[in-house]
Design a protein around this motif. Structure first.
Motif, PDB file in Angstrom:
ATOM      1  N   LYS A   1       0.810  -1.211   0.000  1.00 11.22           N
ATOM      2  CA  LYS A   1       0.000   0.000   0.000  1.00 11.22           C
ATOM      3  C   LYS A   1       0.846   1.265   0.000  1.00 11.22           C
ATOM      4  O   LYS A   1       0.470   2.275  -0.610  1.00 11.22           O
TER       5      LYS A   1
ATOM      6  N   ASN B   1      -5.200  -5.334  -4.750  1.00 11.45           N
ATOM      7  CA  ASN B   1      -4.460  -5.725  -3.554  1.00 11.45           C
ATOM      8  C   ASN B   1      -3.127  -4.989  -3.462  1.00 11.45           C
ATOM      9  O   ASN B   1      -2.396  -4.852  -4.445  1.00 11.45           O
TER      10      ASN B   1
ATOM     11  N   THR C   1      -1.987   1.703  -3.669  1.00  9.61           N
ATOM     12  CA  THR C   1      -2.823   2.881  -3.411  1.00  9.61           C
ATOM     13  C   THR C   1      -3.263   3.494  -4.729  1.00  9.61           C
ATOM     14  O   THR C   1      -2.482   3.559  -5.689  1.00  9.61           O
TER      15      THR C   1
ATOM     16  N   LEU D   1     -11.134  -4.924  -2.129  1.00  5.94           N
ATOM     17  CA  LEU D   1      -9.866  -4.285  -1.760  1.00  5.94           C
ATOM     18  C   LEU D   1      -9.205  -5.036  -0.606  1.00  5.94           C
ATOM     19  O   LEU D   1      -9.871  -5.383   0.367  1.00  5.94           O
ATOM     20  N   SER D   2      -7.915  -5.254  -0.702  1.00  2.03           N
ATOM     21  CA  SER D   2      -7.147  -5.833   0.400  1.00  2.03           C
ATOM     22  C   SER D   2      -5.846  -5.061   0.541  1.00  2.03           C
ATOM     23  O   SER D   2      -5.052  -4.992  -0.402  1.00  2.03           O
ATOM     24  N   HIS D   3      -5.631  -4.442   1.709  1.00  3.54           N
ATOM     25  CA  HIS D   3      -4.437  -3.636   1.961  1.00  3.54           C
ATOM     26  C   HIS D   3      -4.269  -2.566   0.883  1.00  3.54           C
ATOM     27  O   HIS D   3      -3.233  -2.455   0.226  1.00  3.54           O
ATOM     28  N   VAL D   4      -5.327  -1.777   0.718  1.00  3.62           N
ATOM     29  CA  VAL D   4      -5.370  -0.763  -0.340  1.00  3.62           C
ATOM     30  C   VAL D   4      -5.663   0.604   0.270  1.00  3.62           C
ATOM     31  O   VAL D   4      -6.413   0.717   1.242  1.00  3.62           O
TER      32      VAL D   4
ATOM     33  N   ALA E   1     -13.880  -4.555   1.569  1.00  2.38           N
ATOM     34  CA  ALA E   1     -12.573  -3.962   1.860  1.00  2.38           C
ATOM     35  C   ALA E   1     -12.042  -4.495   3.178  1.00  2.38           C
ATOM     36  O   ALA E   1     -12.756  -4.502   4.185  1.00  2.38           O
TER      37      ALA E   1
ATOM     38  N   SER F   1      -7.834  -1.757   4.677  1.00  4.60           N
ATOM     39  CA  SER F   1      -7.752  -0.696   3.673  1.00  4.60           C
ATOM     40  C   SER F   1      -8.149   0.639   4.274  1.00  4.60           C
ATOM     41  O   SER F   1      -8.864   0.697   5.281  1.00  4.60           O
TER      42      SER F   1
ATOM     43  N   SER G   1     -10.638  -1.775   8.615  1.00  4.01           N
ATOM     44  CA  SER G   1     -10.431  -0.692   7.663  1.00  4.01           C
ATOM     45  C   SER G   1     -10.827   0.648   8.259  1.00  4.01           C
ATOM     46  O   SER G   1     -11.497   0.719   9.291  1.00  4.01           O
TER      47      SER G   1
END
Length: 488
Positions: free
Chosen positions: A101, A129, A132, A159-162, A189, A192, A224
């Motif tokens: 990210k 994933n 950013t 979204l994963s780790h975004v 998400a 994130s 998140s």
């Protein structure tokens, strides 16, 4: 720590809460599909150039097929700057993997960033994933709806780790939907951050909003943060969703809108079948210039467990005649009945071990008001039966709930800040009446507080009330010089 499956929404209306949340908390996210091809992005150049399965992001997006993966994890450059429009994905299912990210940002300055345009597959998913997206700016022509300042999908977004940051969607003479993300059929998400995004237009529009996220479908947020987003002319500063909403171990803070500053989960057509869940989460410091600063929902099934709703503000508690909207958390009974006000489908509202405090509206005078029911029918309390126990509400207009809420007790919340974990929380002051006063209902859903492992949900004689659990090793000291935090 939790791991949320992207297919969670399928079971929301079919499985018991415990089983459904156990699946959310324990299972790994399934792959989008068996990837036919992995495309390697080896440059931050935005032009459509490459050879074989290696090249630029635009090259991979133009040549991949549904189920493929676009791999950017080996990039050593930190930014892909788009100057010729959004990257378009025509595949039903496509996965983008980044190096982290904070390691890679894909940005634009005069268009969206990612455009998932597959109209033939509204159930398709754009998986993103470990990267950013930022600085998208969508501003269509006069009378055209603006949808998704950074990310647009006709299907779902996962979204994963975004990070989704500083995106804008602006319209003139038309609605605006999704300053950061427009996901038509659903948004998922985990780990994130959707922060600092704006959805605005030239006039108020009841069908618009979603400063951070807008979806006509479901929304699932885990570990998140939705923070600092704005829908100044619409609803849902952080999130506007029309179907099921699950917020788990997450923080919704500092968002602004006209209605529902933090969360606006309202579907006036089919709300009886919708589910709203707030588990181990914090809704704090959100603002509505008109009504309901924190969260508003008219879902048929509402569960709030071990959560904290605090320091949200609204301009007024009234609207649409005599209906009352609490600025902290408001349950709307609109949509609670089948066909007419004489034939009800009763809502199911369960509150367990949660804090509602320090929420207030400003008009006509500054007044605390933490949780309430917006009455759309003459006997609306009959359509919102509420159960549960061990909740604290400093000020509320709800009546007839003697076994559900303890009223007039200040929980003595510390400021919102990083107390461990990946999201911010309100710690409890050493003398808080919320300490050891909760219940263990939520431990069957998650053994940890909002901060996830290693922060146990029960650390002491009993669970604490709210999203934060004081740990035995914290060493709380209260002396004569420390005044407890107050409630308004």
């Amino acid at each position: 720590m939790i791991d949320l499956p992207s297919s969670t929404h399928v079971s929301l209306r079919r499985a018991p809460l415990a089983g459904c949340l156990a699946a959310i908390l324990c299972l790994a996210t399934p792959a989008a599909a068996v990837a036919a091809t992995s495309w390697t992005v080896n440059t931050c150049d935005e032009t459509n150039a490459g050879s074989g399965t290696t090249g630029s992001l635009r090259y991979a997006a133009a040549n991949a097929i549904s189920g493929d993966t676009i791999d950017m994890s080996t990039l050593t450059c930190s930014t892909i700057s788009l100057t010729t429009g959004a990257v378009t994905f025509a595949q039903a299912n496509i996965t983008l993997n980044g190096p982290g990210k904070n390691a890679l940002t894909i940005e634009s300055s005069d268009d969206r960033v990612l455009y998932h345009v597959t109209t033939s597959s509204p159930t398709g998913t754009l998986y993103v994933n470990d990267l950013t997206v930022a600085n998208g700016y969508l501003h269509p022509g006069l009378g055209t709806t603006a949808r998704g300042g950074c990310i647009f999908s006709y299907g779902k977004v996962s979204l994963s780790h975004v990070g989704v940051r500083a995106c804008r969607a602006v319209s003139v003479g038309a609605p605006v939907r999704g300053g950061g993300i427009y996901a038509k059929t659903g948004i998922f998400a985990k780990y994130s951050d959707i922060t600092g995004n704006t959805a605005s237009n030239s006039g108020a529009n009841a069908n618009g909003g979603g400063g951070g996220i807008f979806t006509y479908g479901y929304a699932v947020l885990g570990n998140s943060t939705l923070s600092g987003n704005s829908a100044p002319t619409g609803a849902g500063g952080g999130l506007r969703a029309f179907r099921d909403v699950q917020t788990i171990a997450s923080t919704i803070s500092g968002n602004t809108a006209q209605w529902g500053g933090g969360l606006y989960a309202q579907d006036n057509l089919s709300s009886a079948s919708d589910t709203f869940v707030l588990l181990n989460s914090t809704v704090s410091g959100n603002l509505a210039t008109l009504r309901v600063g924190g969260a508003q929902t008219n879902a048929g099934t509402i569960h709030v467990y071990n959560s904290t709703v605090a320091f949200n503000t609204a301009g007024s508690a009234t609207g649409y005649g005599s209906r009352h909207y609490a600025p902290g958390f408001t349950i709307s009974d609109q949509g609670a009945y089948y066909t007419d006000p004489s034939h009800f489908q009763l809502k199911v509202v369960k509150l367990q071990s949660s804090i509602f405090s320090n929420n207030a509206y400003a008009n006509p005078v500054a007044t605390p008001d933490d949780i309430g029911v917006a009455k759309f029918t003459s006997n609306s309390l009959n359509s919102t039966p509420t159960s549960g126990e061990d909740n604290l509400a400093f000020a509320t207009t709800i009546i007839g709930l003697p076994n559900t809420l303890t009223r007039g007790v200040c929980p003595q919340l510390e400021p919102l800040r990083n107390n461990g974990g990946v999201t911010q929380t309100h710690a409890l002051f050493g003398g808080s009446p919320a300490i050891d006063a909760g219940n263990t209902f939520a431990t069957g859903l998650s053994p940890f507080d909002q901060r996830s492992a290693p922060y146990a949900r029960v650390s002491g004689a009993a669970a604490d009330i709210g999203a934060y659990e004081v740990q035995q090793g914290d060493g709380i000291f209260v002396n004569g010089f420390d005044a407890p935090p107050s409630c308004i």
